[in-house]
Each structure stands twice: as structure tokens, then as C-alpha cells.
Design an enzyme around this catalytic site. Structure first.
Site, PDB file in Angstrom:
ATOM      1  N   HIS A 174       0.836  -1.215   0.000  1.00 37.62           N
ATOM      2  CA  HIS A 174       0.000   0.000   0.000  1.00 37.62           C
ATOM      3  C   HIS A 174       0.864   1.255   0.000  1.00 37.62           C
ATOM      4  O   HIS A 174       0.671   2.167  -0.806  1.00 37.62           O
ATOM      5  CB  HIS A 174      -0.909  -0.020   1.240  1.00 37.62           C
ATOM      6  CG  HIS A 174      -1.801   1.172   1.350  1.00 37.62           C
ATOM      7  ND1 HIS A 174      -1.438   2.306   2.033  1.00 37.62           N
ATOM      8  CD2 HIS A 174      -3.013   1.430   0.819  1.00 37.62           C
ATOM      9  CE1 HIS A 174      -2.409   3.201   1.944  1.00 37.62           C
ATOM     10  NE2 HIS A 174      -3.388   2.684   1.208  1.00 37.62           N
TER      11      HIS A 174
ATOM     12  N   CYS B  23       0.030  -5.102 -16.163  1.00 35.34           N
ATOM     13  CA  CYS B  23      -0.329  -4.043 -15.216  1.00 35.34           C
ATOM     14  C   CYS B  23       0.384  -4.245 -13.892  1.00 35.34           C
ATOM     15  O   CYS B  23       0.141  -3.517 -12.943  1.00 35.34           O
ATOM     16  CB  CYS B  23      -1.834  -3.944 -15.039  1.00 35.34           C
ATOM     17  SG  CYS B  23      -2.589  -5.450 -14.449  1.00 35.34           S
TER      18      CYS B  23
HETATM   19  C1  PEP Z   1      -0.276  -7.944  -9.859  1.00 36.13           C
HETATM   20  O1  PEP Z   1      -0.462  -8.953  -9.194  1.00 36.13           O
HETATM   21  O2  PEP Z   1       0.722  -7.753 -10.592  1.00 36.13           O
HETATM   22  C2  PEP Z   1      -1.271  -6.867  -9.836  1.00 36.13           C
HETATM   23  C3  PEP Z   1      -1.214  -5.864 -10.681  1.00 36.13           C
HETATM   24  O3  PEP Z   1      -2.244  -6.946  -8.873  1.00 36.13           O
HETATM   25  P1  PEP Z   1      -2.020  -6.556  -7.352  1.00 36.13           P
HETATM   26  O4  PEP Z   1      -0.662  -5.939  -7.229  1.00 36.13           O
HETATM   27  O5  PEP Z   1      -3.101  -5.640  -6.955  1.00 36.13           O
HETATM   28  O6  PEP Z   1      -2.132  -7.901  -6.698  1.00 36.13           O
END
Ligand code: PEP
Ligand code: MG
Length: 780
Positions: free
Chosen positions: A422, A732
Site C-alpha cells: 500500500h 499491469c
Molecule cells: C499484480 O499482481 O501484478 C497486480 C497488478 O495486482 P495486485 O498488485 O493488486 O495484486
């Protein structure tokens, strides 16, 4: 006179004909090749509503609390109905139709576009809220004009005017009616470089009508022309689709580009020369660099629109590429080869702060920039009150209700967490330098102690090493770019987690949002969904989701915003009020999260889907749905069926899945057959599940390697399979901001890369470099 001809209009007529009308009139007057047409003036709209005596009812109808979604929806419906159902007075009808008949001898297909008198205000959100209709004929013309007027009262338009303090009754709208150019090729042109202002013209071109380029539906060819010696640097893109007129219905349709034209270069040297001449004329006329929409038909070049380029940074030209590359490297501190925690300490003597300061704490540089300030140790929420402007928050781990204090602070240091925690995500989005995973900052540092935080190196130094005016904050490195057009064949998008960061994210000029994490919106409620619903009701919960997503969707419209359904591990929910009811899990990262939780509780998931349904109903057709932590096609079939139950047509909307588990990577072919439009690599999770390395555990941070050959193999295979099935691919996860990953993905042919806000510009440069190299290699 209800209408004015384009050749009767000049720039000074803005109030009468709106921004678009005034600009076209001005260009026509300057002798530039603008297709003929006229404008139904703003005064005509005004007298239409006043003479029909619907004006008072109209403005009363839209005077509502715009945060009340259902009241807003009713207001928009009522206002639009009033306009659409009021007949034209005979005289007005005749005047408009008679003018139409003079354009193209009554046979013409025309474009009908609204031209709001407030549309070209600096706030980009105002633009694009109104209508455009292409290939309109006499039969439909009057209805289209009325629809343009009614577009002043869509939910988005009402919401925005209210938010920005505009009086509804003070905004008028004109309508441009202009002969359609049946473009064989079209595109956009920047008459000078859009971020540096250098004498470099950039032309983007694709087959067919220009809407495909402007909306981003196609990756256009890119021609970079040096105005001094007219040398041209050409990047030919693969153009899969084009927009053209359907000869039977007259409607604009998206069609596939014939095989032999897909990879063919669109513009000849002569056409580039003609466009350059035009660009120079229009820039001379306005004495300012312009952003021009153009079209070519039977060898003739037409100008469809011209606007001043607003993104040129006048303070200091173009020295951004190398500086900014530094910031990408810095933001990858975790595994960039200089290797996380140890390296950060070892290299501190060359840190951005003065080397004389002693390194007292080190960790992962997770948000770049160097700042000095008083440390404020935050052990409990009450301690947040002592965090003043410019102080540095030192805490075990940040929590959602710390965000207001995080905004005030000049820096953030945490004991725990990795690059995807976070604290790391939020600080990057807020543009506040940060170091995470120090293990001991809250015990080593003292309250009030003056320290310098170097977010690039991950080092905390004793004392004040930089004066406020020397501080480097990442926010200053984000420079606006071309607002809507991709400059690369591979799209470059941006990740957004907190709606507060939307404006900053949109200003990067990214091609859309590749990941909007819904759970951050919920975390900011500081209650679990169950608790919030128990206290406030289901509708209030859905409204929270709608509002949070809408803020981002508005900021980016019409660029796509990929919203991910809820994916919060139970330990994150446990910190919230109501969290005591969360299941206790031995290993939350392998537990009850993502799509598995949603499918287990379809009644709760239905609220998220209802939020999407409402957004679609409100016209946010740029919203896409993404499902997290899926394992296989069965997950997809179930999610799809719940979408349908919620009233969302999976055939009409764009939706897809994250590739975050090895299982999902190995099942992507079946998922493609189940109907996904895109697959997006969540490399934060894909790395932790493939390598069995807890992403939040600083003890194994040096093993968290998103570039591990096993991961690259999974990614490469998924891209190949998806290409065979016409499914888009993107990334992402955090690794999308790393140059090495960007190089790998661009070569493999990924459709888009979504980066952190501060890395967007560098990723664009990196992608461009790779694409140009690939092209050169192919011809050498
Ligand atoms: C990931 O797992 O790369 C992602 C983008 O999701 P999060 O970081 O929210 O788990
Ligand atoms: Mg994930």
C-alpha cells in the site's frame, strides 16, 4: 439567421458558434482546405428552448444533487426528453434544411457535431462530452441537431458542470453541419513537437476515417519530420482495423483492413510534403503550434480541425528523456541488479543527498525524489495529527486512512512492505518520495529527528541535506504529453489505485488506465463491504463504487479505463472496521481473494457488477471489466454468466482476466475461447506464485525477480496464444515500469503496457526505441 456559413465566421464568433465552429470558420477564412458547411448557432438553440417555453423546466430538472446517482439519472432523462420531444418551428426547420441542400447539392452526407461554447475550456473533461454524428443525410438531420442539443444534458455533462461550478443555464451549444470527406487516409499532425515545441512535425496516419486514429481504435503509422531539412523518420504500424462508411446504411462501421494494406505505409513522400505545407500555413496563421486533424481523398488534403497544442512545456524544453529514464531505473530499485536493500545502503554515498550525511536506515526506494524533514513516528492513528506539512511519516505500514496525512507529508518511510505494498503504490501515485521495507525505521529514528530521505536509493540520511528548493519530487517529472494519441504502436497506459491520483495520471497523456484497483476505493471507506452495507445499505455501497470509478473514467474519457473487481486479501480487510469477521487464514496470499471470493459470494459480487451496469447506463462506455486471480476457463465462464445476470452484455463490453497464476497462463487458450477480450499480466502475483516468493516479505525480496526466465517463458507463451486468438495482451504489474520488461514485451508483441504514473513517459520512449529498432532490423 438561424445558421452561419463557415466562410462568414471568424475566431471572434466563439459565443455564437462554439469552439469547433469558430475554429473551422477561421480556417476557412484563411483559405485553408476545409470541407464546406454551416453552423446552427448557439442563439438558435437558445431561442428554440425559450420559444417552446421549455427553458425553465429544463434548468429546474437538472438542478439536483449530482452525488445522488438515481436523481442524476432521472434529471438527465427528463432534460433530454424535453429537448428531443419538442418539435421544430416550421421556419427554423426550413432554414436548416435549405442550408443543407446547398451543401453538396442536397446529396451530401454530412457530419453533425456539437460545438459547445464552454467546450474548449482548459479543463479537458469538458471536451468530448458532446455528440458527433457522421454520414448524416437530410432525413435524419433535424433529429441529429436536436440530439446534439440534448447532449448538453447527459449525466456526465450535468455532473461536470455542477462539479466545476458552471451555471447550466449559462452554457449554450451550437451545431456544426459539414460535408463529409470520404477519407481514404486520415490522421492527426502536430505542427511542432508536442512536448518540447521543437521544429519537428509528427504525423500519424491510418486508413479510412480519422475517428479510428483519434479514438485510439487503431495504432497509426508515425512520421517524424524535421522541419529544417525535411528528413523523415517513418514507423509503419500494423493497422488491423479502419473506420469507413457503409455504402448501404451510410453508417460509419469498423472493418478489417485488407491483408495487403495492413503493414503497408499509408503516406507517400508527396503527401507528407503536402501535409507539411498545410501544417506550416496553419501554424503561421495562428502563430502557435497546432494539433491538426486531416484527411486525404483522391489526392486532396483536407483539414478537419485545428487546435493549439497545450502540452508544450515552456519552462525547459526537452531534456526529459534522460532525466526521466533515471526515474524509471530508480523506481525499479527492487530487482534492477543493484539489488534492493543491501545495494541501497552500499551506494548511499553517491545518493542525491549530500554524501556527508550518514546513512542511518535503508530500505527499498519505492517512490523517487529526495526530501528533508522532521521524522514523525506514527504508531497509531491518533499520531497522524502531529504530521504537519513537510514532515516525514515513519510507520510500520501505511493504512488507507493515512492517505490525507500522506498527502501532507513530504516523504514516507515504513518498516514493512515491498514495492507493491500500500505505502509504495499510494506514495508513487501521490508523487511523495518513499522508502519501504526498512525493517527498523520506527525503532531507529526518533520523533522530530531531522532526516533526509532519498527515494531513489532507498537511503535515510542523518540531518537536513537538501533545502526545500533543491528537493526533487517525482511530480515535477511528469510532463504532459499528447492528450489522446498513441505515439507508439504498443499502447502505453497508466496504473491508478486511488481516485485522487486520476488527474495526475491523465496528465501523463497515457493511452488509458491499464489497472484501476477497486479495493483501494473500498479500503478508503475504512469499513469492510459487509460492515458498510450493514450500516448504510446496498445502494450506498454501489454508489461509492460508481462514484470512485466515475471520477477516473471521466478524467480519461474516451480513453479506456480497465477496472478490476475486488481483490483484497483477508489480512488487508482485517485492518478495517468489521474486519474481525474476516476468515482467519494461515496464508492470505493463497486464500480467499480475487475471483474465487467473488464466485463464492455472488450476492456480494452482484453489487460490483451493478456498479458497472450503472456506469454503462450513464454512458461510460470507456469502462472495461477485469477479473483478478483467475485460474482457468471455468472461472471465466462463471464470471461471464454473473455479468449477464447483472444485465451486462459481455458481447457489447470489453472485459478480460488477469494472468497472475501459472495455472491461468497455462489455460489462456481456453480462456480465450470463453470470450475474454484481453489478458493482463499481474506480474506482482505471477512472480510470487511462480517463484514461491511472498511479495511482501522483505527477507526474500532479493529473490523476487519478475525477469526470471520461467516468468518470461509464461508471458511469452501467453502473448503468442493470445495473438492467435485475437485477444489483446497487457501488463499491469509493477514490472511494466522496468525497461528490461518493456523491451521484452514490446519485442514479443504485447498490445499495451501499463506503467506507474512517474514511469509513463520513459516507458513510451523505451517502447518507441524498441519498435524502431525492430523495424530497422527487419529492413537491414
Ligand atoms: C499484480 O499482481 O501484478 C497486480 C497488478 O495486482 P495486485 O498488485 O493488486 O495484486
Ligand atoms: Mg495481483
Amino acid at each position: 439567421m438561424a445558421v452561419l456559413w463557415l466562410d462568414e465566421i471568424s475566431a471572434g464568433d466563439l459565443e455564437k458558434v462554439g469552439g469547433k465552429g469558430a475554429s473551422l470558420g477561421e480556417l476557412t477564412g484563411a483559405g485553408l482546405p476545409v470541407p464546406p458547411g454551416f453552423v446552427v448557432t448557439a442563439g438558435t438553440y437558445r431561442s428554440f428552448i425559450e420559444e417552446a417555453e421549455i427553458d425553465e423546466e429544463l434548468f429546474a430538472a437538472v438542478d439536483v444533487d449530482v452525488d445522488d446517482s438515481s436523481a442524476l439519472a432521472d434529471a438527465a432523462d427528463r432534460a433530454q426528453e424535453l429537448i428531443l420531444e419538442t418539435p421544430f418551428p416550421d421556419e427554423l426547420r426550413e432554414e436548416i434544411l435549405e442550408s443543407y441542400r446547398q451543401v453538396g447539392d442536397g446529396e451530401a452526407f454530412v457530419a453533425v457535431r456539437s460545438s459547445a461554447t464552454a467546450e474548449d475550456l482548459p479543463d479537458a473533461s469538458f471536451a468530448g462530452q458532446q455528440e458527433t454524428f457522421l454520414n448524416v443525410t437530410e432525413e435524419a438531420l433535424l433529429d441529429r441537431v436536436r440530439e446534439c442539443w440534448a447532449s448538453l444534458f447527459t449525466q456526465r455533462a450535468i455532473y461536470y458542470r455542477q462539479e466545476q461550478g458552471f451555471d447550466h443555464s449559462a452554457v449554450n451549444i451550437a451545431v456544426v453541419v459539414q460535408q463529409m470527406v470520404d477519407a481514404e487516409k486520415s490522421g492527426v499532425m502536430f505542427t511542432s513537437h508536442p512536448s518540447t515545441g521543437d521544429p519537428t512535425m509528427i504525423i500519424e496516419a491510418a486508413w479510412g476515417l480519422g475517428e479510428a486514429v483519434v479514438s485510439g481504435a487503431v495504432s497509426p503509422d508515425n512520421y517524424v519530420v524535421e522541419r529544417e531539412d525535411r528528413s523523415i523518420d517513418v514507423t509503419v504500424a500494423e493497422k488491423k482495423v479502419m473506420h469507413e462508411k457503409d455504402e448501404e446504411t451510410g453508417e460509419t462501421v469498423e472493418t478489417e483492413v485488407p491483408q495487403d494494406k495492413r503493414n503497408a505505409r499509408v503516406l507517400s513522400e508527396d503527401e507528407i510534403g503536402a501535409l507539411m505545407d498545410l501544417g506550416e500555413r496553419v501554424e503561421d496563421h495562428y502563430d502557435k503550434p497546432q494539433d491538426v486533424e486531416w484527411a486525404i481523398v483522391e489526392g486532396e488534403v483536407y483539414m478537419l480541425q485545428s487546435r493549439p497544442i497545450t502540452t508544450i512545456d515552456e519552462s525547459d524544453g526537452g531534456a526529459t528523456a534522460s532525466e526521466a529514464t533515471g526515474s524509471v531505473d530508480a523506481s525499479t530499485g527492487l530487482t534492477d541488479g543493484s539489488g534492493g536493500v543491501q545495494a541501497a545502503a552500499g551506494e548511499s554515498s553517491s545518493s542525491g543527498a549530500d554524501a556527508s550525511g550518514e546513512v542511518i536506515v535503508d530500505g527499498l526506494g519505492s517512490s523517487p525524489g529526495t526530501v528533508s524533514g522532521a521524522a514523525r513516528i506514527v504508531k497509531k492513528l491518533d499520531d497522524l495529527d502531529k504530521v504537519g506539512e513537510g514532515d516525514i511519516i515513519v510507520t510500520e505500514m501505511t493504512m488507507p486512512d493515512m492517505v490525507p496525512a500522506m498527502k501532507r507529508a513530504s516523504g514516507i518511510i515504513t518498516d514493512e512492505g515491498g514495492m507493491t505494498s500500500h505505502a509504495a503504490i499510494v506514495s508513487r501515485e501521490l508523487g511523495v518520495p518513499a522508502i519501504v521495507g526498512t525493517t527498523n525505521a520506527t525503532t531507529v529514528l526518533e520523533d522530530g529527528q531531522l532526516v533526509t530521505l532519498d527515494g531513489d536509493k532507498g537511503a535515510v540520511l542523518e540531518g537536513k541535506e537538501v533545502e526545500p528548493d533543491e528537493e526533487t519530487e517525482p511530480v515535477e517529472e511528469v510532463r504532459p504529453q499528447s492528450p489522446v494519441k498513441p505515439m507508439t504502436a504498443t499502447e502505453v497506459k497508466v496504473n491508478v489505485s486511488i481516485p485522487e491520483a486520476a488527474e495526475r495520471a491523465a496528465a501523463t497523456g497515457a493511452d488509458g488506465v491499464g489497472l484501476l484497483r477497486m479495493e483501494h476505493m473500498i479500503l478508503s471507506l475504512n469499513q469492510t463491504p459487509a460492515k458498510f452495507i450493514a450500516e448504510n445499505g446496498e445502494d450506498a455501497y454501489i454508489t461509492e463504487l460508481v462514484e470512485g470509478i466515475r471520477g477516473v473514467a471521466d478524467e480519461f474519457y474516451p480513453r479506456p479505463v480497465r477496472v478490476r473487481t475486488l481483490d483484497a486479501p483477508t489480512d488487508e480487510f482485517r485492518q478495517l472496521e468489521g474486519g474481525e469477521d474476516e476468515p482467519k487464514e494461515h496464508n492470505p496470499m493463497l486464500g480467499y481473494r480475487g475471483i474465487r471470493r467473488s464466485l463464492d459470494r455472488p450476492d456480494v459480487f452482484a453489487h460490483e457488477l451493478e456498479a458497472f451496469r450503472r456506469l454503462y447506463e450513464m454512458g461510460y462506455d470507456n469502462v472495461e471489466i477485469m477479473f483478478p486471480l483467475v485460474n482457468d476457463a471455468e472461472d471465466i465462464y462463471q464470471a461471464k454468466s454473473l455479468m449477464k445476470e447483472a444485465g451486462i452484455d459481455p458481447e457489447k463490453r470489453r472485459w478480460g482476466a488477469m494472468i497472475e497464476t501459472p495455472a491461468s497462463a497455462l489455460s489462456v487458450e481456453e480462456m480465450a475461447k470463453a470470450g475474454i477480450d484481453f489478458a493482463s499480466f499481474g506480474t506482482n502475483d505471477l512472480t510470487q506464485y511462480t517463484l514461491a516468493v511472498d511479495r511482501n516479505n522483505e527477507h526474500v525480496a532479493d529473490r523476487f525477480d519478475e525477469l526470471h526466465p520461467a516468468i518470461l517463458k509464461l508471458i511469452g507463451d501467453v502473448i503468442e496464444t493470445c495473438r492467435e486468438h485475437d485477444v489483446d495482451t497487457s501488463i499491469c504489474g509493477q514490472a511494466g515500469s522496468k525497461p528490461e520488461m518493456v523491451q521484452f514485451l514490446a519485442k514479443e508483441g504485447v498490445t499495451s503496457i501499463s506503467a506507474n504514473i512517474d514511469a509513463v513517459r520513459d516507458v513510451q520512449h523505451e517502447v518507441k526505441r524498441v519498435e524502431q529498432k525492430l523495424l530497422l532490423d527487419s529492413v537491414r
